[in-house]
Design a protein around this motif. Sequence first.
Motif, short mmCIF file in Angstrom:
data_model
loop_
_atom_site.label_atom_id
_atom_site.label_comp_id
_atom_site.label_asym_id
_atom_site.label_seq_id
_atom_site.Cartn_x
_atom_site.Cartn_y
_atom_site.Cartn_z
N THR A 197 0.84 -1.20 0.00
CA THR A 197 0.00 0.00 0.00
C THR A 197 0.87 1.25 0.00
O THR A 197 0.61 2.20 -0.74
CB THR A 197 -0.95 0.01 1.21
OG1 THR A 197 -1.80 -1.14 1.15
CG2 THR A 197 -1.82 1.26 1.25
N ALA A 198 1.93 1.25 0.81
CA ALA A 198 2.84 2.41 0.86
C ALA A 198 3.47 2.65 -0.51
O ALA A 198 3.49 3.78 -1.00
CB ALA A 198 3.92 2.20 1.91
N LYS A 199 3.96 1.59 -1.14
CA LYS A 199 4.59 1.74 -2.46
C LYS A 199 3.58 2.25 -3.49
O LYS A 199 3.91 3.12 -4.31
CB LYS A 199 5.19 0.41 -2.92
CG LYS A 199 6.45 0.04 -2.19
CD LYS A 199 7.01 -1.29 -2.65
CE LYS A 199 8.24 -1.66 -1.84
NZ LYS A 199 8.76 -2.97 -2.21
N GLU A 200 2.36 1.72 -3.44
CA GLU A 200 1.32 2.14 -4.37
C GLU A 200 1.02 3.63 -4.19
O GLU A 200 0.98 4.39 -5.15
CB GLU A 200 0.06 1.31 -4.16
CG GLU A 200 -1.13 1.76 -4.98
CD GLU A 200 -2.44 1.13 -4.52
OE1 GLU A 200 -3.47 1.81 -4.61
OE2 GLU A 200 -2.41 -0.03 -4.08
N TRP A 201 0.80 4.04 -2.96
CA TRP A 201 0.45 5.43 -2.70
C TRP A 201 1.62 6.37 -3.02
O TRP A 201 1.42 7.42 -3.61
CB TRP A 201 0.03 5.62 -1.24
CG TRP A 201 -1.39 5.28 -0.96
CD1 TRP A 201 -2.06 4.13 -1.28
CD2 TRP A 201 -2.33 6.11 -0.29
NE1 TRP A 201 -3.34 4.19 -0.85
CE2 TRP A 201 -3.55 5.38 -0.23
CE3 TRP A 201 -2.26 7.37 0.28
CZ2 TRP A 201 -4.69 5.90 0.37
CZ3 TRP A 201 -3.40 7.89 0.89
CH2 TRP A 201 -4.60 7.15 0.93
N LEU A 202 2.82 6.00 -2.61
CA LEU A 202 3.96 6.89 -2.77
C LEU A 202 4.46 6.99 -4.21
O LEU A 202 5.22 7.89 -4.54
CB LEU A 202 5.09 6.49 -1.82
CG LEU A 202 4.74 6.62 -0.33
CD1 LEU A 202 5.86 6.09 0.54
CD2 LEU A 202 4.41 8.06 0.04
N SER A 203 4.01 6.08 -5.07
CA SER A 203 4.36 6.17 -6.48
C SER A 203 3.23 6.78 -7.31
O SER A 203 3.37 6.97 -8.52
CB SER A 203 4.73 4.78 -7.03
OG SER A 203 3.61 3.92 -6.98
N LEU A 262 3.69 12.03 -6.00
CA LEU A 262 4.85 12.58 -6.71
C LEU A 262 4.75 14.09 -6.88
O LEU A 262 5.75 14.76 -7.09
CB LEU A 262 5.02 11.88 -8.06
CG LEU A 262 5.28 10.38 -7.98
CD1 LEU A 262 5.32 9.77 -9.37
CD2 LEU A 262 6.56 10.07 -7.21
N ASN A 263 3.55 14.61 -6.75
CA ASN A 263 3.30 16.05 -6.87
C ASN A 263 3.44 16.79 -5.54
O ASN A 263 3.45 18.02 -5.51
CB ASN A 263 1.89 16.27 -7.43
CG ASN A 263 1.89 17.29 -8.54
OD1 ASN A 263 2.94 17.74 -8.98
ND2 ASN A 263 0.71 17.65 -8.98
N MET A 264 3.54 16.06 -4.43
CA MET A 264 3.67 16.70 -3.12
C MET A 264 5.07 17.30 -2.98
O MET A 264 6.06 16.72 -3.46
CB MET A 264 3.41 15.72 -1.99
CG MET A 264 1.97 15.24 -1.92
SD MET A 264 1.53 14.30 -0.41
CE MET A 264 2.81 13.08 -0.27
N ASN A 265 5.16 18.44 -2.31
CA ASN A 265 6.45 19.09 -2.08
C ASN A 265 7.44 18.18 -1.36
O ASN A 265 8.62 18.14 -1.69
CB ASN A 265 6.27 20.40 -1.31
CG ASN A 265 5.59 21.45 -2.14
OD1 ASN A 265 5.80 21.55 -3.35
ND2 ASN A 265 4.75 22.26 -1.50
#
Length: 181
Positions: free
Chosen positions: A127-133, A138-141
């Motif tokens: 879930t972490a990998k899915e969300w963070l990719s 990717l648009n978050m500062n």
Amino acid sequence: MSPGELHLGDSMIENFELYEKALNKEAEGAAVLKAFHKNIDEAKTKLGDKTKMQVSLARFQPGKVRVYYKNNFAGVILEKIGFARPEAQNKDEFTADIAKEQMGVLDGDVFFYFASDREGDDGATKTAKEWLSDPLALNMNVTKKNRTYQVHEAIWNSSGGIIAANLMVKDIEKTFADINP
């Protein structure tokens, strides 16, 4: 708090004092608490202006993400050190589940997260990998600045005691040593 009632985070010190009294170890307990407060003060000094950075905090579980506000173990330690929190997380509450479309609430200057994998199940990590990719992440500062850090859940979330608190402070110092505001 009634006698025997235990809480994580918001009353870690009171819980510790309850334990020391129950074990008739007040002097030893006072020394441990004094060392903990010294550890916090030293961290504040080492970190200096870095504590003005907004620290974001979340927990990934299989298929579920939870933003962590201020009234939990890690939130209390961050507050003791003096860290700012993103406006969306600057609440005297425990946590809230969020949908992927709400991912922006995780943005900040630095983002710490833990993944709650259990007994060989890596669903939280997935879930972490899915969300963070995801393009939203990717648009978050914080992602653009490469300031996203996975931390150890037992230290940052589930232990909730003085030893874990001291380890968390050391984690924070180590992470922020290479970060410039």
